[in-house]
Every structure is written in C-alpha cells, then in structure tokens.
Design a protein around this motif. Structure first.
Motif, PDB file in Angstrom:
ATOM      1  N   VAL A 179       0.845  -1.191   0.000  1.00  0.00           N
ATOM      2  CA  VAL A 179       0.000   0.000   0.000  1.00  0.00           C
ATOM      3  C   VAL A 179       0.883   1.244   0.000  1.00  0.00           C
ATOM      4  O   VAL A 179       2.053   1.214   0.379  1.00  0.00           O
ATOM      5  N   HIS A 180       0.296   2.350  -0.415  1.00  0.00           N
ATOM      6  CA  HIS A 180       0.979   3.637  -0.383  1.00  0.00           C
ATOM      7  C   HIS A 180       1.195   4.063   1.064  1.00  0.00           C
ATOM      8  O   HIS A 180       0.444   3.678   1.963  1.00  0.00           O
ATOM      9  N   LYS A 181       2.209   4.875   1.283  1.00  0.00           N
ATOM     10  CA  LYS A 181       2.523   5.306   2.651  1.00  0.00           C
ATOM     11  C   LYS A 181       1.353   6.031   3.314  1.00  0.00           C
ATOM     12  O   LYS A 181       1.229   6.032   4.542  1.00  0.00           O
ATOM     13  N   VAL A 219      -1.248   5.285  11.683  1.00  0.00           N
ATOM     14  CA  VAL A 219      -0.539   5.999  12.745  1.00  0.00           C
ATOM     15  C   VAL A 219      -1.477   7.009  13.397  1.00  0.00           C
ATOM     16  O   VAL A 219      -1.510   7.161  14.621  1.00  0.00           O
ATOM     17  N   LEU A 220      -2.271   7.698  12.591  1.00  0.00           N
ATOM     18  CA  LEU A 220      -3.154   8.737  13.112  1.00  0.00           C
ATOM     19  C   LEU A 220      -4.301   8.168  13.938  1.00  0.00           C
ATOM     20  O   LEU A 220      -4.635   8.712  14.993  1.00  0.00           O
ATOM     21  N   CYS A 221      -4.925   7.090  13.459  1.00  0.00           N
ATOM     22  CA  CYS A 221      -6.142   6.616  14.130  1.00  0.00           C
ATOM     23  C   CYS A 221      -5.917   5.450  15.088  1.00  0.00           C
ATOM     24  O   CYS A 221      -6.785   5.143  15.892  1.00  0.00           O
ATOM     25  N   GLY A 222      -4.769   4.772  14.980  1.00  0.00           N
ATOM     26  CA  GLY A 222      -4.493   3.667  15.897  1.00  0.00           C
ATOM     27  C   GLY A 222      -5.077   2.344  15.487  1.00  0.00           C
ATOM     28  O   GLY A 222      -5.094   1.395  16.282  1.00  0.00           O
ATOM     29  N   ALA A 223      -5.563   2.230  14.255  1.00  0.00           N
ATOM     30  CA  ALA A 223      -6.059   0.932  13.774  1.00  0.00           C
ATOM     31  C   ALA A 223      -4.885  -0.024  13.564  1.00  0.00           C
ATOM     32  O   ALA A 223      -3.734   0.389  13.403  1.00  0.00           O
ATOM     33  N   SER A 251       1.737  -2.160  16.367  1.00  0.00           N
ATOM     34  CA  SER A 251       0.899  -1.369  15.472  1.00  0.00           C
ATOM     35  C   SER A 251       1.683  -0.145  15.027  1.00  0.00           C
ATOM     36  O   SER A 251       2.585   0.331  15.742  1.00  0.00           O
ATOM     37  N   PRO A 252       1.382   0.399  13.838  1.00  0.00           N
ATOM     38  CA  PRO A 252       2.102   1.590  13.380  1.00  0.00           C
ATOM     39  C   PRO A 252       2.053   2.750  14.371  1.00  0.00           C
ATOM     40  O   PRO A 252       3.046   3.441  14.577  1.00  0.00           O
ATOM     41  N   GLN A 253       0.909   2.962  15.010  1.00  0.00           N
ATOM     42  CA  GLN A 253       0.791   4.078  15.937  1.00  0.00           C
ATOM     43  C   GLN A 253       1.666   3.879  17.166  1.00  0.00           C
ATOM     44  O   GLN A 253       2.403   4.775  17.590  1.00  0.00           O
ATOM     45  N   LYS A 254       1.622   2.674  17.764  1.00  0.00           N
ATOM     46  CA  LYS A 254       2.436   2.410  18.955  1.00  0.00           C
ATOM     47  C   LYS A 254       3.916   2.546  18.637  1.00  0.00           C
ATOM     48  O   LYS A 254       4.696   3.095  19.423  1.00  0.00           O
ATOM     49  N   ALA A 294       7.984  -0.028   7.546  1.00  0.00           N
ATOM     50  CA  ALA A 294       7.033   0.878   8.181  1.00  0.00           C
ATOM     51  C   ALA A 294       7.168   0.745   9.692  1.00  0.00           C
ATOM     52  O   ALA A 294       7.682  -0.268  10.196  1.00  0.00           O
ATOM     53  N   PRO A 295       6.726   1.756  10.447  1.00  0.00           N
ATOM     54  CA  PRO A 295       6.807   1.668  11.903  1.00  0.00           C
ATOM     55  C   PRO A 295       6.124   0.405  12.428  1.00  0.00           C
ATOM     56  O   PRO A 295       5.003   0.079  12.032  1.00  0.00           O
ATOM     57  N   GLY A 296       6.827  -0.298  13.301  1.00  0.00           N
ATOM     58  CA  GLY A 296       6.280  -1.509  13.914  1.00  0.00           C
ATOM     59  C   GLY A 296       6.717  -2.797  13.269  1.00  0.00           C
ATOM     60  O   GLY A 296       6.388  -3.881  13.765  1.00  0.00           O
ATOM     61  N   GLU A 297       7.481  -2.717  12.172  1.00  0.00           N
ATOM     62  CA  GLU A 297       7.898  -3.926  11.461  1.00  0.00           C
ATOM     63  C   GLU A 297       9.310  -4.343  11.851  1.00  0.00           C
ATOM     64  O   GLU A 297      10.188  -3.505  12.079  1.00  0.00           O
ATOM     65  N   ARG A 298       9.520  -5.647  11.915  1.00  0.00           N
ATOM     66  CA  ARG A 298      10.825  -6.214  12.270  1.00  0.00           C
ATOM     67  C   ARG A 298      11.784  -6.067  11.093  1.00  0.00           C
ATOM     68  O   ARG A 298      11.453  -6.402   9.954  1.00  0.00           O
ATOM     69  N   ILE A 299      12.985  -5.570  11.373  1.00  0.00           N
ATOM     70  CA  ILE A 299      13.988  -5.359  10.331  1.00  0.00           C
ATOM     71  C   ILE A 299      14.778  -6.653  10.131  1.00  0.00           C
ATOM     72  O   ILE A 299      15.266  -7.245  11.089  1.00  0.00           O
ATOM     73  N   THR A 300      14.877  -7.087   8.874  1.00  0.00           N
ATOM     74  CA  THR A 300      15.613  -8.309   8.549  1.00  0.00           C
ATOM     75  C   THR A 300      16.837  -7.966   7.715  1.00  0.00           C
ATOM     76  O   THR A 300      16.954  -6.872   7.162  1.00  0.00           O
ATOM     77  N   LYS A 301      17.760  -8.932   7.615  1.00  0.00           N
ATOM     78  CA  LYS A 301      18.958  -8.717   6.804  1.00  0.00           C
ATOM     79  C   LYS A 301      18.594  -8.501   5.339  1.00  0.00           C
ATOM     80  O   LYS A 301      19.207  -7.678   4.650  1.00  0.00           O
ATOM     81  N   ALA A 302      17.584  -9.235   4.858  1.00  0.00           N
ATOM     82  CA  ALA A 302      17.171  -9.077   3.461  1.00  0.00           C
ATOM     83  C   ALA A 302      16.685  -7.659   3.192  1.00  0.00           C
ATOM     84  O   ALA A 302      16.980  -7.072   2.143  1.00  0.00           O
ATOM     85  N   LEU A 303      15.950  -7.074   4.151  1.00  0.00           N
ATOM     86  CA  LEU A 303      15.473  -5.703   3.979  1.00  0.00           C
ATOM     87  C   LEU A 303      16.626  -4.704   4.008  1.00  0.00           C
ATOM     88  O   LEU A 303      16.674  -3.760   3.218  1.00  0.00           O
ATOM     89  N   VAL A 304      17.585  -4.918   4.910  1.00  0.00           N
ATOM     90  CA  VAL A 304      18.754  -4.039   4.969  1.00  0.00           C
ATOM     91  C   VAL A 304      19.538  -4.121   3.665  1.00  0.00           C
ATOM     92  O   VAL A 304      19.973  -3.108   3.115  1.00  0.00           O
ATOM     93  N   ASP A 305      19.709  -5.344   3.145  1.00  0.00           N
ATOM     94  CA  ASP A 305      20.421  -5.516   1.870  1.00  0.00           C
ATOM     95  C   ASP A 305      19.708  -4.768   0.744  1.00  0.00           C
ATOM     96  O   ASP A 305      20.351  -4.139  -0.109  1.00  0.00           O
ATOM     97  N   ASP A 306      18.372  -4.838   0.722  1.00  0.00           N
ATOM     98  CA  ASP A 306      17.594  -4.141  -0.309  1.00  0.00           C
ATOM     99  C   ASP A 306      17.781  -2.627  -0.204  1.00  0.00           C
ATOM    100  O   ASP A 306      17.917  -1.932  -1.218  1.00  0.00           O
TER     101      ASP A 306
END
Length: 485
Positions: free
Chosen positions: A116-118, A125-129, A407-410, A444-456
C-alpha cells in the motif's frame, strides 16, 4: 432532482462570473490578484493568479458546500457512478486517509495488502487501527507483488472476524488488479466495509476495455487521483462513496485535516477535468490504450526488456490487468529500473514516472502523443545498445512480506533510538523507509527489520533510488524502538 448536465462546470462558471465583475479584494490571498507579486504573474499568468481567490458567498465553501461546489460534487458523483463525491485539495493522500479515518478507530483491525501507499500506513498511525496484512504472491523475475487472492483474504476474514474493513489497490502502480467484485461481496457478507485506493484508476470508469472500477464493483469508498490519469492539476483528487456511507459524516472527517483555505485553482481543475472525462473520456482512453499497447509491442521487440501485460492474468493472483500501465522490466539488459530512469532523464530528456530495482513505469495518459511514444522506444533501444551489461551483480526486486511486531501508531510514538543501518537487523523499525516514487514503504513503523530488507535498502541507495521517510536524510541510520520501551 437537479438536471445533471455534464456539459456544466459550475465552479469554473462561478470564477468566470467573478472575474468579469472586477471585485476590489480586501480579503486574502495577499497578492491581490497578482498585483502584489509581479514575478508570480510572470510565472503563472494574469488569468491564473486572478482566480486564486478565497471562499466567498458566490463561490461557496469547500468545508460546507451549498451551491456551486455542491453542484460540482453531484456532477462528479454521477460521472463516476458514485452515491457521493468530494472534491479534495490535499491530494489522494487526503482521500485515502479520510477513508480509513471514517471507518476505523483505535484498536480496530483492517485487512489489507502490504504493498500500500505510505498514506495508508500514515492513516493507521493517526487513528491507531491495526493492520492485518494478507500474504502476497510475487511475480518472478519481475519482483512485483501481485493482487489480493480471494482464498487468502477469506482466511484473514475468518481469522479476524472483528475486522471492520478491507482495503484494496485497484490497480497497483504496475497495473495489477484483484477480483474486486468478489472481494466486495465477501467483505459485505462479513459486515466489513470495502475501501479502494484507486489513485491509479481514475480512467477505469470510462472504458469497458479496462478492469472494473471501485464504484462499479460496489465498494463503499474509493480514492481517485484525478491529477494522475484524469488530467486535473497536481494535488487535486476525488473521494467517492457508495450508498452505505453517510456523506455528511465523511465530510466531517475530511474537515479534520483538509485546509480551510481551499485552492480554487485545484477545485476548478477538478470541475473542468470531470467534464472532460464525462464528455470525452471513452474516446480519450481508447487512444491511451492503443498507444500503450503499441509501445508495449515495440519495446518487447527490442529484446532484453519485458513490458508485461495481460499474459500475467491467471484468475487468482492477477485477476485483471490495466493495459494503460506501461511498466517495463529492465534487468534483462543488466540495468536496474532506477538506472534506466536516470539515463532517460539525463541523456535523453525523457522524464518517466519512476524506476525501482527491477522496473520502470512510463505513465501514458490523455496528454500523450504517438511521437512521444516513438521517442521513448528509440531511447530504450539506444540505452540497450550503449549501456547493456551482464547484470550478474543485480539483486532481484523481490517483494518481502514484513513481520509486524507493533501497530504503526504504537511504534511511531514509542521511545526510539538511532542505529547504523547494518546494526538494525532484528530490531523493530520506528519510522518509514521507502523509495519515492512509488511511495510503497520498504519498512514501516512496527515492522521487524531483517537482513534481506537491509540488503535491499543498501542496494537501492547504491543504485540511486530516492529513499525517503527517515529522520536521517542519508538513510545511514534508522530509528528503532528502544528495547526497554
């Protein structure tokens, strides 16, 4: 019922009447029809700055329209087959965020794809869903995420029957469409609202040669980027709603964040562009389809490139394809999409929409000409001849499904610390990392960072992608959640 004559453009007509009256302005904007800023007049012209005016009784008010803006909304709703339409001057970002804020509150679950788009995640983040991401399939070797698969969405609904809505891209940036009508039926049976990010699908309503639009499929809300394929000014958009939505409540949500000083340049551009699409859209988009298909054939004939299309359709992962999207896989000539993007701009004076790790997108719309297509095809052939290489050092543009830890908000509001990019593996991200365009977050906020993502991320930096979203403009360090927070 009012006569909805699509030849009308009530906002444009109202501005023309105002201009002829020679009203003396003792209101804002302070340039006073350009007299206070001659350089602005030189840049934009007297007619443009002359209608850059403030809300007044004859011109209605976007926050509470009762006359010409209300009429323009009614005409837009009729043109797009919606129950109601809102003119949006905060871009489709504002439309997308309104959809989510109008249906979700803190703690509510929403089912959606991760590509999805940012603006979608910003709204969370705004609504806490809380996002419930559906696992996405990837098209190899192109490396793009495909559509929402019905069985996976059904599984998500069964596992999260308390979800309040699902969100669907229609189409994706690359032209991929899900089985939207079936998803709408499934969601409504489960008492869930259907929100559609149709930023790249303004044109779908106006041709039976294209996939179903959100309103045709019975969706509850759709965000439509009129400034993309619809021809209006940048930052202007439409928000469409179905019969199940209370339009006055939706307007209250819009008014939480939308400017109270609406630009009549943007509003009139929406009005005029709606009229143009209603009267000439079918003919115009048939020409767009012809140009895009011609370009696709010519580019594929060059060799090495792959301009993909309806051959991807399998009825599940790709239910339909928007053939106006000229997306081209470039790694077959040993170059990333961003490298071809840069070459086209710097060496050939051709500005395309974006380049990513594996692909480029040339946006074909109602303003293009056949000679422009020929120039693009010729430049791509030249780039292959001059710059092609073996490409053994390339990473695939692989789509990586994230692990959501918070969650993105937390995550966004948690205590954070900055770490060098290579030291963030295993930590929870506290901010966005994305290539822009297309603006789909790698992290995105709240997501676990992996080596594959860092490499990308490192590879994207090295190849010249415009990385955004982090506090650090160089994206050398990333904000992560403090482990004791």
């Amino acid at each position: 019922m009012k006569n909805l004559d699509q030849h009308r453009a009530p906002i444009y007509e109202g501005l023309e009447k105002l201009r002829k009256k020679r009203v003396v302005p003792f209101d804002v904007p302070g340039h006073k029809r350009g007299r206070g800023n001659p350089e602005l007049v030189d840049l934009l012209g007297e007619k443009c700055v002359g209608i850059d005016v403030n809300s007044m009784k004859p011109l209605d008010n976007l926050g509470h329209p009762i006359s010409i803006i209300r009429e323009a909304e009614e005409l837009a709703a009729a043109a797009f087959g919606a129950s109601h339409a809102f003119l949006m001057i905060g871009g489709t970002t504002s439309s997308v965020q309104t959809m989510i804020l109008a249906t979700c509150k803190a703690g509510d679950k929403i089912i959606l794809p991760r590509n999805v788009h940012k603006s979608v995640i910003n709204a969370l983040v705004l609504c806490g869903a809380v996002p419930i991401y559906v696992q996405m399939s990837v098209q190899e070797p192109i490396g793009i995420a495909l559509g929402l698969e019905n069985d996976r969405v059904a599984q998500a609904m069964a596992e999260h029957p308390d979800a309040v809505a699902i969100l669907v891209n229609n189409p994706t940036y690359y032209g991929i469409c899900s089985d939207l009508k079936s998803l709408v039926d499934m969601a409504h049976a489960a008492k869930m609202k259907v929100l559609v990010d149709e930023a790249h699908g303004t044109h779908l309503t106006f041709s039976d040669q294209l996939p179903l639009s959100a309103m045709q499929a019975g969706a509850d809300m759709a965000a439509v980027s009129m400034h993309k394929s619809g021809g209006s000014l940048t930052q202007s958009s439409l928000l469409l709603t179905g019969e199940a939505m209370n339009p006055e409540y939706v307007r209250q949500i819009i008014n939480l964040t939308q400017s109270t000083s609406a630009s009549y340049l943007l509003l009139s551009s929406l009005d005029i562009s709606r009229r143009n699409l209603a009267l000439r859209g079918k003919e115009s988009f048939e020409k767009v389809i012809e140009m895009a298909e011609y370009a696709r054939r010519e580019i594929n004939a060059i060799g090495g490139y792959y301009a993909f299309s309806k051959e991807l359709i399998d009825g599940q992962k790709v239910y339909d394809f928007d053939v106006t999207k000229l997306a081209i896989y470039t790694q077959g000539i040993g170059l990333t999409g961003i490298e071809v993007y840069d070459l086209l701009r710097d060496e050939y004076d051709i500005q395309i929409e974006f380049g990513d790790i594996g692909n480029i997108l040339a946006y074909i719309s109602i303003g293009d000409r056949l000679q422009d297509i020929e120039r693009l095809v010729g430049a791509l052939a030249d780039i292959k001849r001059l710059y092609a290489r073996d490409g053994k050092d390339l990473l695939s543009g692989e789509y990586i499904q994230p692990e959501v830890a918070l969650s993105p908000q937390k995550a966004f509001y948690a205590q954070r610390e900055s770490l060098p990019l290579q030291e963030t593996v295993g930590r929870i991200c506290g901010e966005f990392v994305m290539c822009y365009p297309p603006g789909i977050p790698l992290l995105a906020p709240g997501e676990r960072i992996t080596k594959a993502l860092v490499d990308d991320i490192i590879f994207a930096k090295e190849r010249g992608c415009s990385l955004q979203g982090t506090e650090d403009p160089t994206v050398s360090v990333i904000n992560v959640i403090k482990e004791d927070s």
